[in-house]
Write an enzyme that holds these catalytic residues in place. Structure first.
Site, mmCIF file in Angstrom:
data_model
loop_
_atom_site.group_PDB
_atom_site.id
_atom_site.type_symbol
_atom_site.label_atom_id
_atom_site.label_comp_id
_atom_site.label_asym_id
_atom_site.label_seq_id
_atom_site.Cartn_x
_atom_site.Cartn_y
_atom_site.Cartn_z
ATOM 1 C CG HIS A 1 -2.455 3.655 -3.381
ATOM 2 N ND1 HIS A 1 -2.064 3.848 -4.524
ATOM 3 C CD2 HIS A 1 -2.456 2.304 -3.056
ATOM 4 C CE1 HIS A 1 -2.228 2.701 -5.306
ATOM 5 N NE2 HIS A 1 -2.257 1.807 -4.406
ATOM 6 C CD GLU B 1 -2.127 7.291 -5.531
ATOM 7 O OE1 GLU B 1 -1.707 6.298 -5.554
ATOM 8 O OE2 GLU B 1 -3.072 7.983 -6.243
ATOM 9 C CB SER C 1 -3.472 -0.318 -6.662
ATOM 10 O OG SER C 1 -2.277 -0.564 -6.134
#
Length: 386
Positions: free
Chosen positions: A286, A232, A170
């Site tokens: 995610h 995602e 991330s």
């Protein structure tokens, strides 16, 4: 007699009286200790500090030193990375003398981790109106890793400077990319998992190309793996039952996590200074993508690298069984683009020169059928068309 018999029956059935159960002592609980792991806090500029977790292998260091895997968000990801590394080192197809120091970079107790990592992991000038925490401290954080942390790890164990890897997810993935732009030689292997490219206002692809263009032609290519989970960018089956599904769909569309990572890999594919690959991880979102991405990072660092197979002649390729051709394609699909695309170009030209149009069409149909049966997917970028 009846009372005695009843007592014996209770004991035989395992139904011990409550008084007897309460008399059984309960062993005192003890904190979990992970063998070979130590932690310490290391100060940085600006009255900041980081919680460092380190595992040094039991086996002796190779002549050049241990490999090293640095893991961002160490509070959450260090133990997962450590277990993945040690499991990989036990594999029979990994060299016996290979050993890796695993380093987690986290935060001490009491630190607001969400705010701290937003500052540390984002490049200068980056930002987004939805994120109110301070950002843009990636340069200072990278300086801390290079100038304070690496020397401290080197004092604990000998490290091979040519075999260091960095993993981030991330915002951490965005930091991994920024580190390659600012200090390409700092790590030989990088894995940017679900990098938050959307947060960076700059064109990171152009910036990376410019930074890598200055590397000498004789230098070994740096390795970069970009990953993103299937869910995602596409809504998972479970997401449709959530009350905020419309908002989630809009956010995923704006961030384009899969497409942006794939495009970046395509942008860098022609750059000789880097072996880059993108992997879309099926069935992951995610959050769930993290263990799978760590596994890919460990494989890239530790597993013997695939050699480029020779391009078979048209006759030899036609003589293979469908299963043999499929296995060869799967082998080649694992190669970095700078090796994979020239190989596919060579095979395409060989088959078009040596086979009939009907035979080429048969092979094309077979590839599509085998991919559908096995659930595999070809890369979007392959041999360029004539």
């Amino acid at each position: 007699m009846k009372k005695a018999a009843s007592a014996l029956l209770v004991l035989a059935l395992g139904l011990a009286p409550a008084v007897a159960m309460s008399a059984i002592p309960t062993p005192a609980a003890a904190p979990l200790t992970v063998h070979g792991v130590q932690q310490f806090d290391l100060e940085a500029a600006g009255d900041r500090a980081y919680r460092i977790l380190v595992s040094v292998p039991d086996k002796p260091a190779p002549a050049a030193g241990y490999r090293a895997l640095y893991v961002l968000d160490g509070n959450a990801m260090f133990l997962t990375a450590l277990e993945a590394v040690r499991a990989m080192e036990r594999r029979p197809d990994v060299p016996r003398d290979l050993a890796t120091v695993v380093v987690g970079i986290g935060y001490p107790d009491g630190v607001d981790i969400a705010k701290a990592r937003t500052l540390d992991l984002t490049p200068p000038g980056s930002g987004n109106p939805r994120i109110t925490a301070a950002s843009g401290g990636a340069d200072a954080f990278l300086d801390f890793i290079e100038e304070r942390l690496k020397p401290r790890i080197g004092a604990l164990a000998p490290i091979d400077p040519a075999q260091q890897a960095l993993f981030g997810h991330s915002f951490g993935g965005l930091f991994v990319l920024h580190s390659m732009q600012r200090k390409p030689e700092a790590f030989a292997v990088r894995v940017a998992a679900s990098p938050s490219i959307w947060f960076d206002r700059g064109d990171i692809g152009t910036q990376l190309q410019a930074a890598l263009a200055g590397r000498g032609a004789q230098a070994a290519p740096l390795k970069l793996l970009l990953t993103a989970g299937e869910y995602e960018q596409a809504l998972s089956p479970l997401a449709h039952s959530q009350p905020n599904v419309a908002k989630l769909a809009l956010l995923q569309k704006e961030r384009a996590q899969v497409d942006s990572s794939r495009r970046l890999a395509e942008t860098l594919a022609e750059q000789p200074a880097v072996d880059v690959r993108f992997e879309e991880l099926a069935g992951e979102d995610h959050g769930t993508v993290i263990p799978a991405a760590i596994s890919r990072a460990v494989s890239l660092l530790l597993m013997p690298q695939l050699e480029v197979p020779p391009v078979p002649s048209a006759a030899a390729y036609w003589a293979m069984t469908p299963e043999q051709r499929y296995d060869l394609r799967m082998w080649v699909r694992q190669l970095p683009d700078r090796k994979r695309i020239p190989w596919l170009t060579g095979l395409r030209d060989t088959l078009h020169d040596g086979l009939t149009a009907a035979q080429v069409q048969t092979l094309h149909d077979e590839r599509n059928r085998m991919d559908a049966e096995q659930g595999s997917k070809p890369h979007l970028v392959n041999a360029p068309s004539h």
